[in-house]
Design a protein around this motif. Structure first.
Motif, PDB file in Angstrom:
ATOM      1  N   GLY A 180       0.790  -1.224   0.000  1.00  0.00           N
ATOM      2  CA  GLY A 180       0.000   0.000   0.000  1.00  0.00           C
ATOM      3  C   GLY A 180       0.819   1.268   0.000  1.00  0.00           C
ATOM      4  O   GLY A 180       0.248   2.369   0.024  1.00  0.00           O
ATOM      5  N   ARG A 181       2.146   1.165  -0.065  1.00  0.00           N
ATOM      6  CA  ARG A 181       3.013   2.343  -0.060  1.00  0.00           C
ATOM      7  C   ARG A 181       3.756   2.429  -1.392  1.00  0.00           C
ATOM      8  O   ARG A 181       4.068   1.399  -1.993  1.00  0.00           O
ATOM      9  N   PRO A 182       4.068   3.653  -1.834  1.00  0.00           N
ATOM     10  CA  PRO A 182       4.744   3.787  -3.138  1.00  0.00           C
ATOM     11  C   PRO A 182       6.064   3.035  -3.215  1.00  0.00           C
ATOM     12  O   PRO A 182       6.448   2.570  -4.292  1.00  0.00           O
ATOM     13  N   ASP A 183       6.761   2.915  -2.087  1.00  0.00           N
ATOM     14  CA  ASP A 183       8.047   2.217  -2.109  1.00  0.00           C
ATOM     15  C   ASP A 183       7.924   0.746  -1.741  1.00  0.00           C
ATOM     16  O   ASP A 183       8.935   0.065  -1.557  1.00  0.00           O
ATOM     17  N   GLY A 184       6.715   0.259  -1.615  1.00  0.00           N
ATOM     18  CA  GLY A 184       6.523  -1.135  -1.243  1.00  0.00           C
ATOM     19  C   GLY A 184       6.919  -2.087  -2.354  1.00  0.00           C
ATOM     20  O   GLY A 184       6.826  -1.773  -3.544  1.00  0.00           O
ATOM     21  N   ARG A 185       7.367  -3.270  -1.938  1.00  0.00           N
ATOM     22  CA  ARG A 185       7.791  -4.272  -2.917  1.00  0.00           C
ATOM     23  C   ARG A 185       6.993  -5.560  -2.676  1.00  0.00           C
ATOM     24  O   ARG A 185       7.087  -6.158  -1.615  1.00  0.00           O
ATOM     25  N   LEU A 186       6.238  -5.920  -3.678  1.00  0.00           N
ATOM     26  CA  LEU A 186       5.401  -7.113  -3.562  1.00  0.00           C
ATOM     27  C   LEU A 186       5.920  -8.269  -4.394  1.00  0.00           C
ATOM     28  O   LEU A 186       5.278  -9.312  -4.475  1.00  0.00           O
ATOM     29  N   HIS A 200      -2.522  -3.023  -2.873  1.00  0.00           N
ATOM     30  CA  HIS A 200      -1.337  -2.180  -3.034  1.00  0.00           C
ATOM     31  C   HIS A 200      -1.628  -1.003  -3.961  1.00  0.00           C
ATOM     32  O   HIS A 200      -1.259   0.147  -3.655  1.00  0.00           O
ATOM     33  N   LEU A 201      -2.280  -1.253  -5.084  1.00  0.00           N
ATOM     34  CA  LEU A 201      -2.601  -0.177  -6.025  1.00  0.00           C
ATOM     35  C   LEU A 201      -3.527   0.853  -5.382  1.00  0.00           C
ATOM     36  O   LEU A 201      -3.381   2.061  -5.604  1.00  0.00           O
ATOM     37  N   LEU A 202      -4.493   0.382  -4.585  1.00  0.00           N
ATOM     38  CA  LEU A 202      -5.389   1.306  -3.900  1.00  0.00           C
ATOM     39  C   LEU A 202      -4.618   2.151  -2.890  1.00  0.00           C
ATOM     40  O   LEU A 202      -4.842   3.363  -2.771  1.00  0.00           O
ATOM     41  N   GLY A 203      -3.716   1.512  -2.167  1.00  0.00           N
ATOM     42  CA  GLY A 203      -2.909   2.266  -1.213  1.00  0.00           C
ATOM     43  C   GLY A 203      -2.039   3.310  -1.888  1.00  0.00           C
ATOM     44  O   GLY A 203      -1.898   4.440  -1.395  1.00  0.00           O
TER      45      GLY A 203
END
Length: 713
Positions: free
Chosen positions: A151-157, A225-228
């Motif tokens: 949910g964060r721009p720097d998140g890695r999924l 994630h995209l919504l966040g």
């Protein structure tokens, strides 16, 4: 379909005698008006009184139920002579003509309809949306603890999605391996290898598990994630929303509006009959979007903020309490449109006569007075023995069924109500109607005659038998576009609760009431309709419009081995005007082994003049034992020689006499035209078909010459 039901005929105790049956087809108010005119002409000639059965579907059941109530509730004097109930020019006919907008009379009635629909929609969505929101909170909590930076721009999924994809693929490959085990090590060579059934079940579970893992570990995390990311601070939001709450509100409104627009566009395309594949996609996205919006918003919020013990505990308890209240107290029959529909039908058609100084007046039977078909049937039988004959009513409906119980993609079987026995003979032995009427349930499920009429006319439903649109099921169910109703399963009578005993202690009564309420159909049954999981083996079954199985009622007359059948067809065929009679012939052959021979081509209107050669056709039915029956088919159509006023009315109203069934708001002029056409078609039937009156049990009719042995006019 069971072996015993496949070729089942109902023994009416009239073997060796001529038996006349009359059927009124479906078609909403169009059919009610047309069948009323046909009834008036047939009754005047004494033919209707000699019928043993009156089979009715949908709109035909409106007027058939009205006739039955009038016969059962009126005294003997009111049933004789020209002024008999529902005769031409009768107070009942006048009352209906002045109450044709019964579904929503006037501005007050329209507002009442809107309020009822909104009320039902909100209660319908409440447990589903709350359940989706609660599931989203739980899922989001798990994601927040297991997937870093979601949910964060720097998140890695990448890692989490890779592991989820690998797990889903592994489960699917395991299913393929099981198939290989079965195919390469067949039991004919290696007896120790398990049979096909356990392997098939295991493979099915693995494939289903693969899909669940793909959704929960791949698709849903990506969406969350995209919504966040969309809700995160970035230049797009500058000057528009300064805080997260405002951004969430804006995104929520945008998502809800998008879901509504998708659904509206799908319904519009369905009404226009265009882009079927595209409308299915839109309906699919809109239906699932209704549940996805609260789930995604809850999951994103929980994944971002993590577990907040004081707040989240109260939210969890509130959601669980809401679901418990819905499960115990809010049953979907209380908020489906069935109750509204049957109340309005009762107001327009379930009438009784009263005497006054100025003559005879009619008024609706009070809605709270339970008009039971079994009681009315006993009253009619007593009058029949005293010289006032009247046919036995058969209200035709359809019961939702799964593949394996019924032929593939039919999704329904016949379900009928009559004064003695009700149920689906194709699926199980019939039960006593009085027993079914006494069944103790909650949520407005009382099976009164108006309720049966509403069930028979429940054309709008997620589960519509052969007319089911799988892509639209979920959207229709969630939008509460449901006129069908869940009733206690007569095939499992032991599961239906009996009325609570007054002798029990208060604690036991409360416990039993809670247990009964929990078993009542609720939100899960709405999902059953949405997913096409309504069947005949559960505690409750779903019944709807008889036209979802067969729209003429002819098959039920053949099932009762009638020797003569008058079929009053007021259906609107559209592009296939003879589809209903063709469907009835096909079902008679496949389900009863009876061969129908009828050529209705003369009843088709010409493409040049719009007029048919004849409004009637005569055919035959051959039963499996070789005995024969005669079918008199009377169709709602204009023909060369029709009265001048009806031909002129068609110049004014080009849809006459094939107004769409969706048009349930007739003007008085339209009603009069259809009633008059029904009368003329029945007169034409009398002129063109030699119906042998002397072969049937005599009735006290209004024929000018009762001694005639053949119906002629």
């Amino acid at each position: 379909m069971t072996d015993s039901g496949r070729w089942a005929y109902l023994d009416g105790g009239h073997e060796g005698r001529s038996v006349l049956g009359i059927s009124f087809s479906g078609g909403g108010i169009r059919s009610a008006a047309f069948c009323l005119g046909a009834y008036q002409a047939l009754s005047r000639q004494g033919l209707f009184q000699r019928a043993r059965y009156l089979s009715a579907v949908s709109g035909g059941s409106y007027i058939a139920g009205a006739l039955t109530v009038a016969q059962g509730k009126s005294d003997a004097e009111a049933l004789r002579g020209e002024a008999a109930p529902w005769s031409r020019g009768s107070p009942e006919e006048w009352y209906l003509r002045t109450h044709l907008s019964y579904l929503a009379p006037g501005l007050t009635g329209r507002l009442w309809l809107v309020v009822n629909f909104v009320y039902g929609l909100l209660l319908n969505l409440l447990p589903l949306v709350v359940g989706s929101y609660l599931a989203g909170r739980i899922v989001g909590l798990v994601y927040g603890a297991t997937i870093r930076g979601i949910g964060r721009p720097d998140g890695r999924l990448v890692g989490a999605v890779a592991w989820g994809s690998a797990a889903a693929a592994g489960l699917f490959l395991a299913a393929i391996v099981l198939v290989g085990v079965r195919r390469f090590f067949d039991k004919s060579r290696f007896r120790a290898v398990p049979g096909e059934r356990p392997l098939r079940r295991t493979a099915t579970a693995l494939v289903a598990g693969s899909g669940v893992v793909a959704v929960l570990a791949v698709c849903l995390p990506l969406l969350v994630h995209l919504l966040g990311v969309a809700l995160a601070d970035d230049p797009f939001w500058v000057g528009r929303a300064d805080d997260l709450g405002s951004r969430r509100l804006l995104v929520t409104v945008a998502m809800v509006v998008g879901v509504v627009l998708l659904g509206a566009l799908a319904v519009l395309l369905m009404r226009l009959g265009r882009a079927r594949a595209f409308q299915g996609v839109l309906a699919f996205l809109s239906g699932w979007g209704i549940l996805a919006v609260p789930l995604l918003l809850a999951a994103e919020g929980e994944a971002r903020s993590g577990w907040d013990p004081p707040l989240d505990v109260w939210v969890l308890l509130g959601a669980l309490a809401t679901l418990a209240v819905c499960g115990f107290c809010i049953h979907n029959r209380r908020y489906s449109m069935h109750l509204y529909y049957r109340e309005r039908l009762s107001h327009a058609f379930v009438l009784k006569r009263t005497s006054s100084a100025g003559g005879v007046r009619v008024a609706p039977v009070p809605y709270d007075d339970e008009v039971r078909l079994s009681d009315v049937g006993r009253e009619i039988e007593a009058k029949r023995r005293s010289g006032l004959p009247f046919p036995e009513l058969i209200v035709c409906a359809a019961v939702a069924a799964r593949e394996g119980d019924v032929p593939n993609k039919s999704w329904a079987a016949s379900f009928t109500f009559d004064p003695c026995r009700s149920g689906s003979v194709d699926l199980a032995p019939l039960v006593e109607t009085s027993e079914l009427e006494r069944t103790h349930t909650r949520g407005g499920s009382g099976l009164t005659l108006p309720s049966m009429m509403a069930i028979s006319g429940a054309a709008i439903s997620p589960t519509m038998g052969r007319f089911t649109l799988p892509a639209l099921r979920l959207l229709m169910a969630l939008a509460n576009l449901r006129l069908g109703v869940w009733i206690p399963n007569p095939f499992r009578r032991g599961d239906v609760a009996a009325p609570p005993s007054r002798g029990r202690s208060r604690v036991r009564r409360v416990a039993r009431a809670l247990a009964t309420g929990w078993r009542e159909p609720g939100g899960l049954y709405v999902l059953k309709e949405a997913m096409g999981l309504a069947g005949t083996r559960g505690r409750f079954i779903h019944v709807s419009d008889g036209g979802h199985w067969e729209n003429l009622g002819l098959v039920e007359l053949i099932r009762r081995r009638c020797t003569h059948m008058v079929v009053v067809d007021a259906s609107a065929g559209g592009r296939s005007p003879l589809q209903d009679i063709a469907r009835a012939a096909a079902l008679a052959r496949s389900d009863l082994g009876a061969e129908v021979r009828l050529d209705p081509a003369a009843t088709l209107p010409s493409t040049e003049t719009g007029l048919a050669d004849e409004p009637v056709a005569v055919g035959s039915v051959t039963y499996p034992d070789g005995s024969m029956g005669v079918i008199y088919y009377a169709r709602c159509v204009l023909w060369d020689g029709v009265p001048m006023d009806l031909a002129v009315f068609r110049e004014k109203d080009h849809q006459f006499p094939q107004h769409p069934t969706a048009n349930q708001w007739f003007s008085g002029e339209q009603f009069d035209a259809y009633r008059a056409l029904g009368w003329e078609v029945a007169v034409a039937l009398a002129q063109r078909a030699n119906v042998p009156l002397d072969q049937f049990e005599g009735g006290e009719g209004d024929s000018e010459d009762p001694a005639e042995s053949v119906l002629v006019m």
